[in-house]
Motif scaffolding. Structure first.
Motif, PDB file in Angstrom:
ATOM      1  N   THR A   8     -61.623  62.572  23.983  1.00  0.00           N
ATOM      2  CA  THR A   8     -62.315  62.096  25.090  1.00  0.00           C
ATOM      3  C   THR A   8     -61.883  60.675  25.412  1.00  0.00           C
ATOM      4  O   THR A   8     -61.257  60.048  24.603  1.00  0.00           O
ATOM      5  CB  THR A   8     -63.871  61.879  24.660  1.00  0.00           C
ATOM      6  OG1 THR A   8     -63.854  61.120  23.481  1.00  0.00           O
ATOM      7  CG2 THR A   8     -64.544  63.216  24.358  1.00  0.00           C
ATOM      8  N   LYS A   9     -62.100  60.170  26.460  1.00  0.00           N
ATOM      9  CA  LYS A   9     -61.795  58.785  27.031  1.00  0.00           C
ATOM     10  C   LYS A   9     -62.333  57.700  26.013  1.00  0.00           C
ATOM     11  O   LYS A   9     -61.675  56.590  25.576  1.00  0.00           O
ATOM     12  CB  LYS A   9     -62.106  58.570  28.564  1.00  0.00           C
ATOM     13  CG  LYS A   9     -61.273  59.249  29.268  1.00  0.00           C
ATOM     14  CD  LYS A   9     -61.548  58.867  30.806  1.00  0.00           C
ATOM     15  CE  LYS A   9     -61.014  59.706  31.830  1.00  0.00           C
ATOM     16  NZ  LYS A   9     -61.487  59.616  33.136  1.00  0.00           N
ATOM     17  N   ALA A  10     -63.737  57.794  25.808  1.00  0.00           N
ATOM     18  CA  ALA A  10     -64.325  56.865  24.610  1.00  0.00           C
ATOM     19  C   ALA A  10     -63.587  56.792  23.381  1.00  0.00           C
ATOM     20  O   ALA A  10     -63.388  55.625  22.738  1.00  0.00           O
ATOM     21  CB  ALA A  10     -65.510  57.234  24.457  1.00  0.00           C
ATOM     22  N   ALA A  11     -63.157  58.064  22.835  1.00  0.00           N
ATOM     23  CA  ALA A  11     -62.643  58.176  21.625  1.00  0.00           C
ATOM     24  C   ALA A  11     -61.482  57.599  21.547  1.00  0.00           C
ATOM     25  O   ALA A  11     -60.902  56.774  20.633  1.00  0.00           O
ATOM     26  CB  ALA A  11     -62.460  59.664  20.953  1.00  0.00           C
ATOM     27  N   VAL A  12     -60.549  57.746  22.482  1.00  0.00           N
ATOM     28  CA  VAL A  12     -59.143  57.215  22.599  1.00  0.00           C
ATOM     29  C   VAL A  12     -58.996  55.715  23.046  1.00  0.00           C
ATOM     30  O   VAL A  12     -58.339  54.931  22.391  1.00  0.00           O
ATOM     31  CB  VAL A  12     -58.390  58.099  23.841  1.00  0.00           C
ATOM     32  CG1 VAL A  12     -57.060  57.109  24.005  1.00  0.00           C
ATOM     33  CG2 VAL A  12     -58.121  59.088  23.351  1.00  0.00           C
ATOM     34  N   ARG A  13     -60.125  55.429  23.911  1.00  0.00           N
ATOM     35  CA  ARG A  13     -60.017  53.805  24.122  1.00  0.00           C
ATOM     36  C   ARG A  13     -60.466  53.102  22.865  1.00  0.00           C
ATOM     37  O   ARG A  13     -59.715  52.093  22.551  1.00  0.00           O
ATOM     38  CB  ARG A  13     -61.372  53.472  25.062  1.00  0.00           C
ATOM     39  CG  ARG A  13     -61.604  52.179  25.533  1.00  0.00           C
ATOM     40  CD  ARG A  13     -62.685  51.978  26.507  1.00  0.00           C
ATOM     41  NE  ARG A  13     -61.990  52.631  27.917  1.00  0.00           N
ATOM     42  CZ  ARG A  13     -62.860  53.953  28.283  1.00  0.00           C
ATOM     43  NH1 ARG A  13     -63.929  54.058  27.364  1.00  0.00           N
ATOM     44  NH2 ARG A  13     -62.416  54.204  29.450  1.00  0.00           N
ATOM     45  N   GLU A  14     -61.351  53.724  21.974  1.00  0.00           N
ATOM     46  CA  GLU A  14     -61.591  53.078  20.673  1.00  0.00           C
ATOM     47  C   GLU A  14     -60.308  53.026  19.564  1.00  0.00           C
ATOM     48  O   GLU A  14     -60.045  51.987  19.018  1.00  0.00           O
ATOM     49  CB  GLU A  14     -62.794  53.674  20.037  1.00  0.00           C
ATOM     50  CG  GLU A  14     -63.136  52.848  18.786  1.00  0.00           C
ATOM     51  CD  GLU A  14     -63.734  51.488  18.847  1.00  0.00           C
ATOM     52  OE1 GLU A  14     -63.549  50.663  18.374  1.00  0.00           O
ATOM     53  OE2 GLU A  14     -64.409  51.306  20.030  1.00  0.00           O
ATOM     54  N   ARG A  30     -52.658  54.251  31.005  1.00  0.00           N
ATOM     55  CA  ARG A  30     -53.397  53.169  31.645  1.00  0.00           C
ATOM     56  C   ARG A  30     -54.089  52.398  30.963  1.00  0.00           C
ATOM     57  O   ARG A  30     -54.278  51.098  30.756  1.00  0.00           O
ATOM     58  CB  ARG A  30     -53.950  53.602  32.460  1.00  0.00           C
ATOM     59  CG  ARG A  30     -54.893  52.684  33.624  1.00  0.00           C
ATOM     60  CD  ARG A  30     -55.360  53.409  34.802  1.00  0.00           C
ATOM     61  NE  ARG A  30     -54.549  54.231  35.567  1.00  0.00           N
ATOM     62  CZ  ARG A  30     -54.835  55.354  35.824  1.00  0.00           C
ATOM     63  NH1 ARG A  30     -55.852  56.173  35.546  1.00  0.00           N
ATOM     64  NH2 ARG A  30     -54.211  56.083  36.720  1.00  0.00           N
ATOM     65  N   MET A  31     -54.654  52.970  29.703  1.00  0.00           N
ATOM     66  CA  MET A  31     -55.579  52.411  28.585  1.00  0.00           C
ATOM     67  C   MET A  31     -54.853  51.255  27.782  1.00  0.00           C
ATOM     68  O   MET A  31     -55.408  50.278  27.608  1.00  0.00           O
ATOM     69  CB  MET A  31     -56.271  53.510  27.883  1.00  0.00           C
ATOM     70  CG  MET A  31     -57.627  54.071  28.604  1.00  0.00           C
ATOM     71  SD  MET A  31     -58.489  55.217  27.372  1.00  0.00           S
ATOM     72  CE  MET A  31     -59.415  56.151  28.364  1.00  0.00           C
ATOM     73  N   ALA A  32     -53.885  51.992  27.439  1.00  0.00           N
ATOM     74  CA  ALA A  32     -52.949  51.268  26.463  1.00  0.00           C
ATOM     75  C   ALA A  32     -52.173  49.923  27.094  1.00  0.00           C
ATOM     76  O   ALA A  32     -52.177  49.037  26.533  1.00  0.00           O
ATOM     77  CB  ALA A  32     -51.644  51.919  25.968  1.00  0.00           C
ATOM     78  N   LEU A  33     -51.852  50.097  28.279  1.00  0.00           N
ATOM     79  CA  LEU A  33     -51.403  48.923  28.905  1.00  0.00           C
ATOM     80  C   LEU A  33     -52.516  48.041  29.698  1.00  0.00           C
ATOM     81  O   LEU A  33     -52.209  46.998  30.004  1.00  0.00           O
ATOM     82  CB  LEU A  33     -50.390  49.597  30.208  1.00  0.00           C
ATOM     83  CG  LEU A  33     -49.137  50.087  29.841  1.00  0.00           C
ATOM     84  CD1 LEU A  33     -48.620  50.677  31.031  1.00  0.00           C
ATOM     85  CD2 LEU A  33     -48.253  49.243  29.092  1.00  0.00           C
TER      86      LEU A  33
END
Length: 107
Positions: free
Chosen positions: A86-92, A8-11
């Motif tokens: 963590t979501k924050a680390a993956v998002r970054e 979801r984050m990637a797309l």
């Protein structure tokens, strides 16, 4: 972090599309892979960082980010262990990888 959340984050990044490469899903921008899932196996993601970016992510989140073995890893290709992420680390990491591969017209 789950594979569904990673996807979801990637797309969610501009002009990102899902395709497949070597039997696992990947995420592309401008035809270039910036991330993938299930590599080397289920429970992992991959982000296409530079060697310098990889060093920072590995240093700050060593239980989550590790270089891919071999030449690709030395160039910055990085595993993401989803269960520790963590979501924050993956998002970054995804944003960074996306910027590395996105054509200039959309960055």
């Amino acid at each position: 972090m789950t594979a569904t959340e990673f996807r979801r984050m990637a797309l969610g990044l501009p002009e990102a599309v899902e395709a497949a490469h070597m039997g696992h899903p990947d995420f592309r921008v401008g035809g270039k892979v910036f991330a993938s899932l299930s590599y080397p196996r289920t429970g992992f993601g991959m982000v296409a960082l530079t060697a310098e970016q990889q060093e920072l992510f590995v240093r700050t989140e060593p239980k989550t980010f590790t270089p891919v073995p071999g030449g690709c890893g030395r160039k910055g290709i990085t595993h993401v262990l989803l269960r520790t992420a963590t979501k924050a680390a993956v998002r970054e990491a995804l944003k960074t990888a996306w910027r590395n591969r996105a054509p200039g017209r959309i960055t």
